[in-house]
Scaffold this active site. Structure first.
Site, PDB file in Angstrom:
ATOM      1  CG  HIS A  82      12.564  21.248   8.099  1.00 29.02           C
ATOM      2  ND1 HIS A  82      11.900  20.055   8.288  1.00 29.02           N
ATOM      3  CD2 HIS A  82      13.786  20.906   7.622  1.00 29.02           C
ATOM      4  CE1 HIS A  82      12.666  19.045   7.929  1.00 29.02           C
ATOM      5  NE2 HIS A  82      13.830  19.532   7.531  1.00 29.02           N
ATOM      6  CG  ASP A 161      12.933  14.417   1.293  1.00 28.54           C
ATOM      7  OD1 ASP A 161      14.079  14.684   0.881  1.00 28.54           O
ATOM      8  OD2 ASP A 161      12.615  14.510   2.485  1.00 28.54           O
ATOM      9  NE  ARG A 168      20.796  15.121   0.089  1.00 29.01           N
ATOM     10  CZ  ARG A 168      20.153  15.927   0.947  1.00 29.01           C
ATOM     11  NH1 ARG A 168      18.872  15.742   1.216  1.00 29.01           N
ATOM     12  NH2 ARG A 168      20.790  16.909   1.524  1.00 29.01           N
ATOM     13  CB  SER A 183      15.839  17.388   1.024  1.00 30.02           C
ATOM     14  OG  SER A 183      15.471  16.764   2.217  1.00 30.02           O
ATOM     15  CE  LYS A 187      11.961  16.551   5.225  1.00 26.60           C
ATOM     16  NZ  LYS A 187      13.071  16.586   4.279  1.00 26.60           N
TER      17      LYS A 187
HETATM   18  N1  URA Z   1      16.688  18.496   6.525  1.00 30.36           N
HETATM   19  C1  URA Z   1      16.087  17.902   5.456  1.00 30.36           C
HETATM   20  O1  URA Z   1      14.899  17.584   5.513  1.00 30.36           O
HETATM   21  N2  URA Z   1      16.810  17.658   4.367  1.00 30.36           N
HETATM   22  C2  URA Z   1      18.093  18.003   4.251  1.00 30.36           C
HETATM   23  O2  URA Z   1      18.678  17.763   3.221  1.00 30.36           O
HETATM   24  C3  URA Z   1      18.737  18.618   5.363  1.00 30.36           C
HETATM   25  C4  URA Z   1      17.997  18.862   6.484  1.00 30.36           C
END
Ligand code: URA
Length: 440
Positions: A82, A161, A168, A183, A187
């Protein structure tokens, strides 16, 4: 408990209790608290911060707002990657099929565009028919049978999320370490992985502008992942200029397919190099080898024999997308018009400010300004020169792909002001600044 009391406490910089955090996350997920009140809380958190304990509670509350997927029926070490968000950052589309082609299962839950940064889901949805909204059982089946599945947060997985991320995005409450950590980790911990590679961006186009802040963000997420029994590695990587050449949803799919087919142009070499390094670290986490150099060689084979490209086509078909559009990219959404920006001087490219390029792209229509914005998958910009390149007056710098004259007008100054040309030679930025493992 009333939500206004929680809001008041955070406005006054008081600590929230575990019960208060759980209450607001669950009530908001159920639809019992309106967006405008949660927007105010997010801004209070953005301004006043959360402690580490509050951040861990928020992550857990968001994680358990839905199901924690069990993929124990899928053999092998399940690994995901990620990114904390960047401009032209399309590495997920490249690393996921590479690792899956080499037998490392990749269950991947991604997000949409966030602030000035792009999102994997919006990119995938630019492929005609591609469905990122798979239900839980289909998600599990696709991971088991195809070796990867690319979805978004759903009503079942990380629903908190899904809602807070969208809010956001349009309330300027993205750049906060606690909110980003909760966040991402909520996930990622829900998707059924054993190990996670974090690409923590640093620089103008990242949400963390300094290496120190990026390292702090990495260490919060690594400690959350470790606490939950996951193997973790983080790379701190450069985000001062757009990654690769293409910025914008369908444009980024086009460029990713070129990398998977081994057809990269000079302005795409940084994307190719970073993607291969990330994939190599995922292979190490996935137990395929314990040597990154050896893993890099394995990555190369999937490009040479086209197995990674074929894997991406396979998952596209399985997720209802039209894989023919990956062979013939003219079938992807294409903008009607192109505006060229050319160099006005000879010299070297000193800077291409990724933040300005990202903001310009959002204004062109590639990202959202409100919750109801419908994005235009075709628009964006192709960056033809990169930092350190020697250029001559008249050389092409940017190709802006647009559909709406007004939006071009609004975004043009962002692109024009993003680069700086000077006579001094500059070296190319170092792509990977640091590797942090869960052992330190
Ligand atoms: N990626 C995410 O999933 N959430 C964030 O807040 C920033 C990057």
């Amino acid at each position: 408990m009333h939500f206004k009391e929680i809001l008041e406490k955070k406005r006054n910089s008081d600590l929230l209790s575990e019960e208060e955090i759980k209450y607001f996350v669950n009530a908001y997920t159920k639809g019992d608290i309106p967006d405008y009140q949660v927007s105010a809380l997010l801004m209070a958190i953005f301004l006043n911060g959360l402690s580490i304990d509050e951040t861990v509670c928020l992550t857990e509350a968001m994680l358990y707002s839905g199901t924690v997927v069990d993929l124990s029926n899928v053999p092998g070490i399940k690994v995901d990657k990620h990114s904390t968000g960047g401009v032209g950052d399309k590495t997920s589309l490249i690393v996921a099929p590479i690792c899956a082609a080499l037998g490392v299962p990749v269950p991947m839950i991604s997000g949409r565009g966030l602030g000035h940064s792009g999102g994997t889901l919006d990119k995938l949805e630019s492929i005609p028919g591609f469905n990122v909204n798979q239900d839980l059982n289909t998600y599990k089946k696709i991971v088991a049978e195809t070796g990867l599945c690319l979805i978004g947060q759903t009503k079942e997985i990380a629903p908190a999320d899904k809602k807070m991320y969208a809010l956001r995005d349009v309330t300027c409450t993205v750049e906060n370490k606690s909110l980003i950590s909760a966040s991402i980790m909520s996930k990622k911990m829900a998707e059924g992985i054993d190990a996670l590679l974090l690409d923590v961006k640093t620089g103008s186009g990242a949400f963390m502008k300094t290496e120190k802040d990026s390292e702090e963000l990495a260490s919060i997420m690594i400690s959350i992942g470790k606490k939950m029994g996951k193997k973790m590695t983080a790379l701190i990587t450069d985000m001062n200029q757009p990654l690769g050449s293409h910025v914008g949803n369908a444009l980024e799919v086009v460029e990713s397919m070129e990398v998977l087919k081994g057809n990269t142009l000079p302005e795409q070499k940084d994307l190719e190099e970073l993607s291969f390094i990330l994939a190599a670290h995922m292979l190490v986490l996935g137990g395929k080898t314990d040597d990154v150099d050896n893993a890099m060689e394995m990555v190369q084979t999937t490009i040479k024999d086209l197995s990674a490209f074929k894997k991406f086509k396979e998952v596209t078909t399985v997720q209802n997308g039209n894989a023919a559009a990956l062979d013939d990219v003219s079938m992807l959404p294409t903008a009607n018009n192109t505006h060229l920006i050319k160099a006005e001087d000879d010299g070297y490219i000193q800077k291409i400010d990724a933040l300005l390029v990202g903001k310009g792209s959002v204004l062109l229509g590639a990202g959202r300004l409100t919750l109801d914005t419908v994005i235009d998958p075709a628009v964006g910009v192709i960056v033809r020169k990169k930092i350190g390149d020697k250029i001559k007056k008249g050389d092409l710098l940017f190709e802006i792909k647009y559909n709406d004259e007004m939006k071009l007008k609004q975004s043009l100054s962002y692109f024009e002001e993003s680069f700086l040309i000077d006579s001094q030679k500059v070296s190319k930025p170092e792509l990977v600044k640091k590797v942090i493992t869960d052992e330190g």
